[in-house]
Design a protein around this motif. Sequence first.
Motif, PDB file in Angstrom:
ATOM      1  N   LEU A  88       0.821  -1.216   0.000  1.00 30.20           N
ATOM      2  CA  LEU A  88       0.000   0.000   0.000  1.00 30.20           C
ATOM      3  C   LEU A  88       0.851   1.261   0.000  1.00 30.20           C
ATOM      4  CD1 LEU A  88      -2.801  -1.001   2.550  1.00 30.20           C
ATOM      5  CD2 LEU A  88      -2.908  -1.035   0.056  1.00 30.20           C
ATOM      6  N   LEU A  89       1.922   1.271   0.779  1.00 31.09           N
ATOM      7  CA  LEU A  89       2.778   2.458   0.866  1.00 31.09           C
ATOM      8  C   LEU A  89       3.454   2.755  -0.473  1.00 31.09           C
ATOM      9  CD1 LEU A  89       4.440   1.866   4.365  1.00 31.09           C
ATOM     10  CD2 LEU A  89       2.680   3.564   3.799  1.00 31.09           C
ATOM     11  N   LEU A  90       4.022   1.729  -1.096  1.00 31.46           N
ATOM     12  CA  LEU A  90       4.703   1.934  -2.381  1.00 31.46           C
ATOM     13  C   LEU A  90       3.727   2.308  -3.485  1.00 31.46           C
ATOM     14  CD1 LEU A  90       7.320  -0.989  -2.334  1.00 31.46           C
ATOM     15  CD2 LEU A  90       7.732   1.459  -1.972  1.00 31.46           C
ATOM     16  N   THR A  91       2.561   1.683  -3.484  1.00 35.71           N
ATOM     17  CA  THR A  91       1.535   2.017  -4.475  1.00 35.71           C
ATOM     18  C   THR A  91       1.159   3.490  -4.391  1.00 35.71           C
ATOM     19  OG1 THR A  91       0.603  -0.229  -4.490  1.00 35.71           O
ATOM     20  CG2 THR A  91      -0.843   1.553  -5.197  1.00 35.71           C
ATOM     21  N   SER A  92       0.989   3.982  -3.181  1.00 33.18           N
ATOM     22  CA  SER A  92       0.616   5.385  -2.984  1.00 33.18           C
ATOM     23  C   SER A  92       1.706   6.330  -3.475  1.00 33.18           C
ATOM     24  CB  SER A  92       0.339   5.639  -1.498  1.00 33.18           C
ATOM     25  OG  SER A  92      -0.683   4.792  -1.030  1.00 33.18           O
ATOM     26  N   LEU A  93       2.960   6.005  -3.179  1.00 34.24           N
ATOM     27  CA  LEU A  93       4.070   6.865  -3.605  1.00 34.24           C
ATOM     28  C   LEU A  93       4.200   6.910  -5.122  1.00 34.24           C
ATOM     29  CD1 LEU A  93       6.760   5.892  -0.933  1.00 34.24           C
ATOM     30  CD2 LEU A  93       5.557   8.074  -1.138  1.00 34.24           C
ATOM     31  N   PHE A  94       4.082   5.769  -5.769  1.00 32.70           N
ATOM     32  CA  PHE A  94       4.189   5.744  -7.230  1.00 32.70           C
ATOM     33  C   PHE A  94       3.020   6.483  -7.885  1.00 32.70           C
ATOM     34  CE2 PHE A  94       6.870   1.743  -6.711  1.00 32.70           C
ATOM     35  CZ  PHE A  94       8.060   2.428  -6.965  1.00 32.70           C
ATOM     36  N   ASN A  95       1.844   6.447  -7.263  1.00 31.38           N
ATOM     37  CA  ASN A  95       0.730   7.234  -7.783  1.00 31.38           C
ATOM     38  C   ASN A  95       1.040   8.724  -7.739  1.00 31.38           C
ATOM     39  OD1 ASN A  95      -1.773   6.172  -8.868  1.00 31.38           O
ATOM     40  ND2 ASN A  95      -1.958   5.001  -6.983  1.00 31.38           N
TER      41      ASN A  95
ATOM     42  N   MET B 265       5.429   4.158 -14.622  1.00 27.21           N
ATOM     43  CA  MET B 265       4.973   4.288 -13.248  1.00 27.21           C
ATOM     44  C   MET B 265       3.744   3.424 -12.991  1.00 27.21           C
ATOM     45  SD  MET B 265       7.246   6.152 -11.944  1.00 27.21           S
ATOM     46  CE  MET B 265       6.584   6.475 -10.320  1.00 27.21           C
ATOM     47  N   ARG B 266       2.856   3.355 -13.974  1.00 31.31           N
ATOM     48  CA  ARG B 266       1.684   2.495 -13.827  1.00 31.31           C
ATOM     49  C   ARG B 266       2.095   1.017 -13.796  1.00 31.31           C
ATOM     50  NH1 ARG B 266      -2.747   4.227 -11.790  1.00 31.31           N
ATOM     51  NH2 ARG B 266      -3.894   2.625 -12.935  1.00 31.31           N
ATOM     52  N   PHE B 267       3.158   0.679 -14.497  1.00 29.91           N
ATOM     53  CA  PHE B 267       3.712  -0.674 -14.453  1.00 29.91           C
ATOM     54  C   PHE B 267       4.178  -1.008 -13.033  1.00 29.91           C
ATOM     55  CE2 PHE B 267       7.346  -3.518 -14.545  1.00 29.91           C
ATOM     56  CZ  PHE B 267       6.935  -4.552 -15.379  1.00 29.91           C
ATOM     57  N   LEU B 268       4.903  -0.071 -12.406  1.00 23.10           N
ATOM     58  CA  LEU B 268       5.396  -0.289 -11.047  1.00 23.10           C
ATOM     59  C   LEU B 268       4.248  -0.381 -10.038  1.00 23.10           C
ATOM     60  CD1 LEU B 268       8.494   2.104 -10.940  1.00 23.10           C
ATOM     61  CD2 LEU B 268       8.465  -0.379 -11.275  1.00 23.10           C
ATOM     62  N   ILE B 269       3.198   0.401 -10.261  1.00 24.89           N
ATOM     63  CA  ILE B 269       2.032   0.342  -9.384  1.00 24.89           C
ATOM     64  C   ILE B 269       1.423  -1.057  -9.424  1.00 24.89           C
ATOM     65  CG2 ILE B 269      -0.374   1.132  -9.158  1.00 24.89           C
ATOM     66  CD1 ILE B 269       0.674   3.943  -9.970  1.00 24.89           C
TER      67      ILE B 269
ATOM     68  N   ALA C 256      -3.194  13.305  -9.849  1.00 25.04           N
ATOM     69  CA  ALA C 256      -2.353  12.177  -9.446  1.00 25.04           C
ATOM     70  C   ALA C 256      -1.749  12.399  -8.062  1.00 25.04           C
ATOM     71  CB  ALA C 256      -1.235  11.961 -10.474  1.00 25.04           C
ATOM     72  N   VAL C 257      -1.292  13.621  -7.779  1.00 24.80           N
ATOM     73  CA  VAL C 257      -0.687  13.929  -6.472  1.00 24.80           C
ATOM     74  C   VAL C 257      -1.724  13.842  -5.360  1.00 24.80           C
ATOM     75  CG1 VAL C 257       0.403  15.740  -5.095  1.00 24.80           C
ATOM     76  CG2 VAL C 257       1.152  15.338  -7.450  1.00 24.80           C
ATOM     77  N   ILE C 258      -2.922  14.364  -5.603  1.00 22.39           N
ATOM     78  CA  ILE C 258      -3.972  14.339  -4.584  1.00 22.39           C
ATOM     79  C   ILE C 258      -4.372  12.906  -4.247  1.00 22.39           C
ATOM     80  CG2 ILE C 258      -6.391  14.911  -4.128  1.00 22.39           C
ATOM     81  CD1 ILE C 258      -5.944  17.496  -5.724  1.00 22.39           C
ATOM     82  N   ILE C 259      -4.596  12.101  -5.273  1.00 21.34           N
ATOM     83  CA  ILE C 259      -5.017  10.723  -5.036  1.00 21.34           C
ATOM     84  C   ILE C 259      -3.903   9.921  -4.376  1.00 21.34           C
ATOM     85  CG2 ILE C 259      -5.621   8.548  -6.213  1.00 21.34           C
ATOM     86  CD1 ILE C 259      -7.300  10.222  -8.130  1.00 21.34           C
ATOM     87  N   GLY C 260      -2.661  10.120  -4.817  1.00 20.17           N
ATOM     88  CA  GLY C 260      -1.539   9.432  -4.198  1.00 20.17           C
ATOM     89  C   GLY C 260      -1.328   9.844  -2.754  1.00 20.17           C
TER      90      GLY C 260
END
Length: 382
Positions: free
Chosen positions: A68-75, A90-94, A153-157
């Motif tokens: 969850l933490l990494l997903t949020s940062l990449f978003n 970036m979407r690949f990494l998510i 993207a920044v707000i959602i992440g």
Amino acid sequence: MILGAFIIYSSLYWVQPLIMLFSERFNQSPASASLVLSITTISLAFALLLAPFISNNLGRKNTMVLSLLLTSLFNMFSMAIDHFYWLLFMRFLIGVCISGFLASVITYLKEEVERERFGKVVGIYVAGTALGGVLARLISSLLVEHSDLNTVAVIIGGASLIASLLFWIMLPRSTNFMKRPYSLIHLKNGFIASFLDNKIRSIYASCFFTIGIYTSVLNYISYPLTEPPLSLNQTVIGILYLATLSGVVSSLIFGRLLDKFFAISLYRVALLIMATGAVLTTTNILWLVITGLIIFAFGIFASNTIASNWIANKAPSTHKTEANSVYSIFYYLGSSIIGWLSGYLFLFFGWSRFIFVVSGLLILMVFLLRKFGKQDLELRDN
């Protein structure tokens, strides 16, 4: 469980109602622009091949929190560079990060929840997936009317990062997790055993097509909705995605039913509900389109609840994590492959004919499940 599912599925699907905007900004065709979602689900599917290995070594909760933490940062950083291929990377990494959560969550529940309450809790979790996907689509559609894609993207992440920290604090630690000797050989054997198990293998193929069809409809419905006679703007389209909150209701209803009884007819009825809802979206009457989306989402999340419970109960006892990963692999390969390739089908046929093709596939699956249901798809223990 609702919070974790919300984070994962909002991170995954906030881009979906904006595919047309990505197409315009980066000068891409509808099919190419849909890769912002498809590349995530493709990487997610393949990362699930190793995710059970990580889950067993780090533990269920640790794996989910890290995911969850990494997903949020990449978003947050997905739009930092204004280039289509950076966004895809970036979407690949998510997708890779999300795999850790999905490989662990059902196994965590199976280990920690009493059997008589398991179906209800799975229903709650699936309801969280519906809630996350719907609200993310709505919020991104509303935000993009007043902000650019970078800010969205920044707000959602950022919101996901805060929610991830809450998940870390609130989720009970694993009390029944037992780390066992586990190597890549064990992983391979677990995948083979899960894939070949005749009690659950048909559900893999079923979910491949059902989630692929669901993703396809939501990927491209914004195109006919923005054209005459409806001519809706992005905000209204985002609000229409609230119709898919019916998936929360169906998940909870079917979760309760699964604690009492189950028949293959429930799964087949869910597919028929999907087909009915999809056909209604071909009309030019807005309230019928909304009704169609409500019915369509009700059917897909009902089928997901049944399938998740199915895998958890009928998978080999020593390979439940691998079986859940195999299920998720088929689930997200269907989402990515069908969701992407169907864009070309949509361009060729147009919306109405496209919908009748996918609805016909759902009806075909109903008949196939009738033929193979008794040997492959009986859920409850005798």
